[in-house]
Design an enzyme around this catalytic site. Sequence first.
Site: not given
Length: 834
Positions: A775, A473, A689-690, A491, A429
């Site tokens: 992301h 993030y 997501y990811h 985050w 992240c």
Amino acid sequence: MRSVLSRLRVGALVPVTLVSVTVALLPLLDPAAGDRAAPPPAHHTAPPLLPAAAMEPAAETLPRTGWTATASDAETEGEDGRAANVLDGNPETIWHSKWSDTAAPLPHSLTVDMGAVQVVSALVYRPRADSPNGRIGTYTVDLSTDGRDWGPPVATGTLADDATVKTLGFAAQGARYVRLTATSEAGGRGPWSSAAEIDLLGDPGRPAGVVDLPRSGWTAAASDEETEGEDGRAANVLDGDAETIWHSRWSGTAAPLPHSLTVDMQRARTVSALTYQPRRGGANGRIGAYTVTTSADGTTFTDPVATGTWRDDDTVKTATFTRPVTARYVRLTATGEAGGRGPWSSAAEIRLAGPADPARHGSWGPLIGFPLVPVATTVLPGDKLLAWSAYATDRFGGSNGYTQTAVMDLRTGEVSRRRVENTGHDMFCPGTAILADGRVLVTGGSNADRASLYDPRTDTWSATDRMNIPRGYQAMTPLSTGDVFVLGGSWSGDAARDKNGEVWSAETETWRELPGVPVTGTMTADPAGPYRADNHQWLYATSNGRVLHLGPSRQMNWIDTGGDGSVTPAGNRADSQDAMNGNAVSYDVGKLLTLGGATAYENVTATGRAHTVDVSGGGQPVSRRTGDMAQPRAFANSVVMPDGKVAVFGGQHRPVPFSDATSVLTPEIWDPATGEFTELATMAVPRNYHSVANLLPDGRIFSGGGGLCGDCATNHFDGAVFTPPHLLNSDGTPKPRPAITGSVPAGLEHGTTVTVTTDKPVTAFSLVRTGAATHSVDNDQRRVPLEFRATGGNSYALDVPDDPGVALPGRYMLFALDADGVPSVARQVTVGRP
């Protein structure tokens, strides 16, 4: 571990944080566990919940009754290494390639015969447990309906050298024979291959290379329908309104199962799949067991082309046909209600899909297996792709101080894996940016104040100065000055501290805070507060170290990074709401396209809206609504192509981390000339997501990843390469391309002219900056069309922009395009002085 999984499968979500679940699922330490050791306690206290849908398998395991297995060779003298052992249900017995006397050389293959054609979407490989010898490293998977004719591989890749079970996925299609070929041993220990068990997975509703057929003029009829107690007519399944439904007759005496719906397409078409959308307003009538049959005349119907049982939930379902069929009528017959609630059937919408036309919809290559979930990626010089996950290949948590990385050779498909620990940085992240000298700067994430540098020239990682503000993030962008700007990232790190702006100096490799750039004015109105509201920001660097912040908050801002910095509001993004987990792409100088997103990070409906933002005039941004995407998306990835069109991949109708529910499997391309989107060939694997996407030097696009949730069903250790339609003929063969011939300087200075020759006349040149994706955001990529002059023959003088705010210093791909918009294979160059 099994008990945790079973608890997570039931009903509502268990009120346990993701990190707690992740730790609970970690295996005990043993030699095979390796990099999956349990992390220390989590560094934040409010991670997302792991959704129940993430624990559900994507497809059922097919029963192996009557199956047989054969091998290219097997060891029968020194041990019982017969191929049949992979189907006996006993992981202690194995198939092993021949090793007594003279070992049989690689490659080795195993072929499973299912006895009849079935829809299959993955091969599950369980390595032997008693020894690492023979673990399969690089592999291919091939399919056949008759055991004689084998098409190109449906999956290729590299497996990690450990004892974990591996799922090798591919686009669902009909086959009787599935062949796994091992082309290397994972640890290079010898010319051996082995397997304890082989399973195959059935239909997950992701067929190969199809597109929705237009429904204009179609009609629908049913075996029975409810018209007294509600408007439950069959015609409702074709009206495009998911709130209207067909329902079997229930007033008076309910019509018994089975119930059928028949779609008349008015003329014969080739059909590959049927998509069923359950009703939204209630559970009654959700179709469970079903068959699909087809007919040319509406009277005589074929044997089923698809059968199965759908889960009892409201997600859209797809039935993949065992083979494409040409028919006018397609009939869906419900033989069971999913929840056993009564003799009812219902449907909100029915769609049919047929084979894609490569020249209109593009095409997908085979799935490429990775030894990790590629959560972050960037293209490297020398036709390579760098990817990384977290401290582990399949999960995150804690602050372990090391990262799993992989490099794929785009020419051979080979993937090498490395654990990077010398920087003390778990790069999960993170923020990412490609520097003027081509190095990759990675910041924060699980180790929230760390920063690392990857140098592709030496293939080495090193630590650089730590950030003043720990973050995860966060958003980053390289600047016209050669420095790097970072903003947001609540985050990770100290949750009580605002994640205000700071700049990394390329000259001193140190950070300085920008007290004049508070994060507060750039945040969304997410109900979760800063933890979600300052994530994944969209940044576009311009001249003199300035940056346009254009999302995901609806309010835009101009940011000056000089001195202490400053922020000036720049108005709202047209009629857009906040659009978290959408993204922005620079498709021309000073022109950007924003796509999708949602008003909150998760568990709200995404939008299909797209907007243009124009700062080419140098003043306040001008934002307009452009054509909407065919489907709403959050967690999607977008890539600008050499001609200025933008391709968008994946995403969900309703963003939920680690879930593949409500996935959008149909990519789209936006055309700046028309403002419209065109749907493309469907993907074999959800990318939510990811997940990541990157433009490659040959003009194709890599799309991969998704998941990283431990022992869940939504970890996608793979990617695939998409070939856009402008590169293909209708039969799928490549179109002739122009080629850049002769030498091109490796470095291009701003404000200079460079001479380039081609093998045929071309009509355009463009520079596309190498992207760094994670992301759903890639603030590095931008397209810069070049002014040029023909200088005789096929020689052209190209003007490199003199403003480093137009062509940010760094790595670019230089493309030449012919009159049909077909690009050359790029030459990779560096623009500006490093």
